[in-house]
Scaffold this active site. Sequence first.
Site, PDB file in Angstrom:
ATOM      1  N   TYR A  62     109.841  23.420  52.476  1.00 27.93           N
ATOM      2  CA  TYR A  62     110.766  22.393  52.962  1.00 27.93           C
ATOM      3  C   TYR A  62     110.334  21.945  54.352  1.00 27.93           C
ATOM      4  O   TYR A  62     109.978  22.774  55.184  1.00 27.93           O
ATOM      5  CB  TYR A  62     112.196  22.947  53.038  1.00 27.93           C
ATOM      6  N   GLU A  64     112.022  18.898  56.261  1.00 24.01           N
ATOM      7  CA  GLU A  64     112.751  17.701  56.686  1.00 24.01           C
ATOM      8  C   GLU A  64     112.318  17.302  58.102  1.00 24.01           C
ATOM      9  O   GLU A  64     112.191  18.159  58.980  1.00 24.01           O
ATOM     10  CB  GLU A  64     114.264  17.954  56.688  1.00 24.01           C
ATOM     11  N   ASP A 208     105.193  -5.832  48.140  1.00 18.91           N
ATOM     12  CA  ASP A 208     105.099  -4.608  47.337  1.00 18.91           C
ATOM     13  C   ASP A 208     103.788  -4.705  46.567  1.00 18.91           C
ATOM     14  O   ASP A 208     103.678  -5.459  45.602  1.00 18.91           O
ATOM     15  CB  ASP A 208     106.307  -4.526  46.406  1.00 18.91           C
ATOM     16  N   THR A 234     103.056   2.075  45.595  1.00 21.52           N
ATOM     17  CA  THR A 234     102.915   3.369  44.942  1.00 21.52           C
ATOM     18  C   THR A 234     101.478   3.817  45.147  1.00 21.52           C
ATOM     19  O   THR A 234     100.598   3.020  45.490  1.00 21.52           O
ATOM     20  CB  THR A 234     103.228   3.279  43.434  1.00 21.52           C
ATOM     21  N   LYS A 237      98.743   3.967  40.953  1.00 20.45           N
ATOM     22  CA  LYS A 237      98.286   2.918  40.021  1.00 20.45           C
ATOM     23  C   LYS A 237      96.804   2.646  40.289  1.00 20.45           C
ATOM     24  O   LYS A 237      96.006   3.559  40.159  1.00 20.45           O
ATOM     25  CB  LYS A 237      99.152   1.674  40.181  1.00 20.45           C
ATOM     26  N   ARG A 243     101.359  10.661  41.926  1.00 17.72           N
ATOM     27  CA  ARG A 243     102.583   9.880  41.743  1.00 17.72           C
ATOM     28  C   ARG A 243     103.370   9.895  43.036  1.00 17.72           C
ATOM     29  O   ARG A 243     103.729  10.960  43.533  1.00 17.72           O
ATOM     30  CB  ARG A 243     103.426  10.542  40.656  1.00 17.72           C
TER      31      ARG A 243
HETATM   32  N1  DSN Z   1     106.674   0.957  35.906  1.00 12.54           N
HETATM   33  C1  DSN Z   1     105.755   0.228  36.735  1.00 12.54           C
HETATM   34  C2  DSN Z   1     104.915  -0.694  35.931  1.00 12.54           C
HETATM   35  O1  DSN Z   1     104.557  -0.310  34.844  1.00 12.54           O
HETATM   36  O2  DSN Z   1     104.578  -1.786  36.361  1.00 12.54           O
HETATM   37  C3  DSN Z   1     106.394  -0.449  37.856  1.00 12.54           C
HETATM   38  O3  DSN Z   1     107.150   0.450  38.563  1.00 12.54           O
END
Ligand code: DSN
Length: 444
Positions: A62, A64, A208, A234, A237, A243
Amino acid sequence: MPNRFRRDPMLMNRLQETDPEIYASIMNEVTRIENGVELIPSENFTSRSVMQAMSSVFTNKYSEGYPRKRYYGGQKHVDVIEQLAIDRAKELFGSEHANVQPYSGSPANHAVFFALLELGDKFMGMDLGSGGHLTHGSPVNFSGRQYRNVPYFVDRETELLDMDAIRKIAEREKPKMIISSLTAYPRQLPFKEFCEICKDVDAYSLADISHIAGLIVGGVHPSPCSDTDVTTTTTHKSLRGPRGAIILSKTKDRLHEKYHPESKKNLAQLIDSAVFPGLQGGPHNHIIAGKAVAFKEAMQPNFKSYARQIVKNARALAEELMGLGIKLVTDGTDNHLLLIDLRKSGLTGKGKQIQNALDRAGITVNKNSVPFDEAGPFNPSGIRLGTPAVTSRGMEESEMKVIAQCITIVIKDYKDRARQALIKEDILELVGAFPIYPGLTVLE
Ligand code: DSN
């Protein structure tokens, strides 16, 4: 269908002894990804180094707070990994500030709303059906329920963003924030134009870049970071990390006097305190370690060639599909994704059936709405495809042609299960030459 690969990329023999059911599912998933073609544009295959960082003892701790400002003891090593992740994120994206603690993309976007807007404030985001995201103002999401979204759409004819129309909406509505982003828009986003509009109407600019972060750091898509107030992404991707998500921002709050005159915080501090203690508790340190590893990997020269190949592969897939008579939204792609419009093949509302048929043929995709889809979100008329994952396993343009031919056959005769079984054999043949984790593969 025989399992041609039997392997253990994480060397999980301990788990095999203690929990054989979970172990078996993990190994079945390894077989599934090795034996199929993964075309969901938001998915990828992260490196073994990233996975090892994620499965480390940092999952136990932990912490914080932020580096050198924590609430619990024992933070010496946690501080090192979080500071490394912050420094690498700033360098990689050319950003003044980075917060690496968001658990994932939706919490990251939530934190930006929480930092900059009051409940009920007006903002603009791309409509989900035009290629936006739930957190950009969908009425079923916090963003649409707790704030007032004025959506913008792609043009009905060109299926492209019409920046003049977006400017007119912004000038009329005076939103406090405008989000530029995509999850199913196959073209480049004009970040500079979005930022100019934001400056002219005194709105915060949020980009984003979750889908295209890997393309941006690889130099094949313009970066918004020098212009936007805040950028979220994110990390799992096209960036090919664990993740999770990060928030990048400027330090200075350009609109401090107008929107936060009482606050003593600059923009970076507003973001940090929205993440913790505003929305999250202890950061997931094992994931932050994985993010730091992924950022280092993305700084290597070979990541640039990876990013270039993602785009080349997407173009090759698009050209072959269109040559075979498949209609794509906007008639092509500039990035890593393409969107098939099934309406033009007489298959309105058949996205789910085609997704399942492709699954049976060993090709993983997701059904998706197309712009102004009359069939609705549960049975949409589109199929979304992307190339980050197949590019990670080394596939190039010639493999994209074969995949496009297989997809076309399945679409044109989606009820023919015998044909799908034959295509699955072809796919198995194709992927055999492209193991995802080379060196750990044992071909039976
Ligand atoms: N679930 C993602 C996507 O497939 O584009 C977006 O968060």
